[in-house]
Write an enzyme that holds these catalytic residues in place. Structure first.
Site, PDB file in Angstrom:
ATOM      1  N   HIS A   1       0.809  -1.216   0.000  1.00  0.00           N
ATOM      2  CA  HIS A   1       0.000   0.000   0.000  1.00  0.00           C
ATOM      3  C   HIS A   1       0.844   1.269   0.000  1.00  0.00           C
ATOM      4  O   HIS A   1       0.459   2.275  -0.609  1.00  0.00           O
ATOM      5  CB  HIS A   1      -0.951  -0.009   1.193  1.00  0.00           C
ATOM      6  CG  HIS A   1      -2.169  -0.832   0.968  1.00  0.00           C
ATOM      7  ND1 HIS A   1      -3.418  -0.467   1.412  1.00  0.00           N
ATOM      8  CD2 HIS A   1      -2.338  -2.013   0.321  1.00  0.00           C
ATOM      9  CE1 HIS A   1      -4.304  -1.381   1.058  1.00  0.00           C
ATOM     10  NE2 HIS A   1      -3.662  -2.338   0.402  1.00  0.00           N
TER      11      HIS A   1
ATOM     12  N   HIS B   1      -2.038 -12.872  -2.247  1.00  0.00           N
ATOM     13  CA  HIS B   1      -3.228 -13.184  -1.459  1.00  0.00           C
ATOM     14  C   HIS B   1      -3.222 -14.608  -0.926  1.00  0.00           C
ATOM     15  O   HIS B   1      -4.197 -15.037  -0.300  1.00  0.00           O
ATOM     16  CB  HIS B   1      -4.487 -12.921  -2.284  1.00  0.00           C
ATOM     17  CG  HIS B   1      -4.863 -11.478  -2.285  1.00  0.00           C
ATOM     18  ND1 HIS B   1      -5.867 -10.962  -3.056  1.00  0.00           N
ATOM     19  CD2 HIS B   1      -4.354 -10.433  -1.595  1.00  0.00           C
ATOM     20  CE1 HIS B   1      -5.964  -9.662  -2.844  1.00  0.00           C
ATOM     21  NE2 HIS B   1      -5.049  -9.322  -1.959  1.00  0.00           N
TER      22      HIS B   1
ATOM     23  N   TRP C   1      -8.099 -16.493   2.068  1.00  0.00           N
ATOM     24  CA  TRP C   1      -8.058 -16.955   0.681  1.00  0.00           C
ATOM     25  C   TRP C   1      -7.732 -18.448   0.593  1.00  0.00           C
ATOM     26  O   TRP C   1      -7.961 -19.061  -0.446  1.00  0.00           O
ATOM     27  CB  TRP C   1      -7.017 -16.172  -0.101  1.00  0.00           C
ATOM     28  CG  TRP C   1      -7.429 -14.777  -0.453  1.00  0.00           C
ATOM     29  CD1 TRP C   1      -8.162 -14.397  -1.548  1.00  0.00           C
ATOM     30  CD2 TRP C   1      -7.112 -13.575   0.244  1.00  0.00           C
ATOM     31  NE1 TRP C   1      -8.326 -13.036  -1.556  1.00  0.00           N
ATOM     32  CE2 TRP C   1      -7.688 -12.491  -0.462  1.00  0.00           C
ATOM     33  CE3 TRP C   1      -6.398 -13.287   1.413  1.00  0.00           C
ATOM     34  CZ2 TRP C   1      -7.572 -11.160  -0.055  1.00  0.00           C
ATOM     35  CZ3 TRP C   1      -6.290 -11.966   1.823  1.00  0.00           C
ATOM     36  CH2 TRP C   1      -6.872 -10.923   1.091  1.00  0.00           C
TER      37      TRP C   1
END
Length: 357
Positions: free
Chosen positions: A116, A239, A255
């Site tokens: 991020h 993920h 996930w």
């Protein structure tokens, strides 16, 4: 890495004590180039007003021929051994403080913070990205897309106190490298030289991806980060780590089963689970499997698009290929928008296991 990783004054100058320039770069005129050169030579950085009213980034303006900014990494004054010590402290804390998030540990959220803090970059004007370590400021840390990342930032603060010479941009990205490697992922080549920027250089909110969109959105979003289809599919393979949290992203669930081990399980689950589109407790649609796994609409989009699907199948069948491509793509993400000196060393770190620690 959580779901939100997919939803993903007048010209002034201040003197840096380090050999860095935060410069406006001229694109067509020698005058602008001369200003940039002199700014670097004088150890200054130049900035322009941000009067932007949308999420596309800063408007060019204060300097006549300027179209963007140049992030110049300072020349290396530390060795790999110095950064290995920082790596080791992060890794030791990761190993010792393993109860976080119901024993998933801090690895995934460190990867998400690195992602991020880098994913705010915009190739159109070279603003944002990991260079300035601006997540530490309220504007960026309180971006709704960054909910939950305060846990990773707090985790890294004792490291910053022990090694005050490391910039926040370097610390946040190095934390992501530790998260990948210590969870049995590939080696991530990493370069230092980021320099902390002032608060008014924080990029606008709204630059991180949404998780509820289709393949066209995914492809167009990653164009801003200058990634091709193969790199996109590789990056989303992170993920395999962690889970989504309703309170942070509006989605809920892991996930896969091995959510603190870096593998190609994300692709295997995409292809092999019996996915059903259902509404969660927040009223958002997500894909759920009978085993309790979930996929975001942007995850599932990878098997709805023929170009993405080919790559998903390749990575599902060949974890080594995934590791090679992920290593390159993730290293590139961490460096987006940064100009490194030609002789800047690339650091490859040993894991704690490799050091017998």
């Amino acid at each position: 890495m959580s779901a939100t990783a997919l939803r993903i004054a007048p010209i002034a100058s201040r003197t840096f004590q380090r050999r860095l320039g935060y410069l406006l770069a001229g694109v067509a005129t020698g005058a602008a180039a001369t200003v940039a050169y002199k700014a670097q030579k004088n150890n200054n950085y130049y900035k322009y007003n941000n009067n932007n009213n949308n999420n596309s980034g800063f408007k060019a303006g204060a300097l006549a021929a300027a179209a963007g900014v140049v992030h110049l990494a300072h020349e290396e004054d530390k060795k790999t051994a110095d950064y290995q010590k920082v790596y080791n402290l992060i890794a030791e804390r990761l190993r010792d403080d393993d109860e976080y998030d119901n024993y998933i540990g801090y690895g995934p959220v460190l990867v998400r913070l690195a992602w991020h803090s880098s994913g705010t970059w915009d190739k159109n004007d070279n603003t944002g990205g990991s260079y300035g370590g601006t997540y530490r400021y309220k504007k960026e840390s309180q971006d709704p897309s960054n909910a939950g990342l305060e846990n990773a930032a707090k985790f890294l603060e004792p490291v910053k106190k022990q090694f005050p010479w490391i910039s926040y941009g370097d610390l946040y990205t190095l934390g992501g490298v530790v998260g990948i490697q210590e969870l049995q992922g590939p080696k991530i080549p990493w370069r230092s030289g980021r320099t902390d920027l002032p608060e008014d250089m924080t990029p606008d909110n709204g630059r991180l991806p949404d998780g509820d969109k289709d393949a066209n959105y995914v492809r167009n979003f990653y164009k801003r980060l200058d990634f091709n289809d193969r790199e996109v599919v590789a990056l989303l393979g992170a993920h395999a780590l962690g889970k989504t949290h309703l309170k942070n992203s509006g989605f809920e669930g892991p996930w896969g089963a091995a959510n603190n081990i870096f593998t190609n399980e994300f692709y295997l689950n995409l292809l092999n689970e019996d996915w059903k589109l259902e509404k969660n407790d927040a009223g958002n649609l997500q894909y759920n499997s009978p085993k309790g796994y979930m996929m975001l609409p942007t995850d599932y989009a990878l098997i709805q698009d023929s170009n993405y699907l080919k790559i998903v199948k390749e990575y599902a069948a060949d974890q080594d290929a995934f590791f090679r491509d992920f290593s390159k793509a993730f290293a590139a993400l961490l460096e987006r928008g940064i100009d490194f000196p030609k002789n800047q060393p690339v650091h490859i770190f040993k894991t704690l296991d490799e050091q017998g620690l």
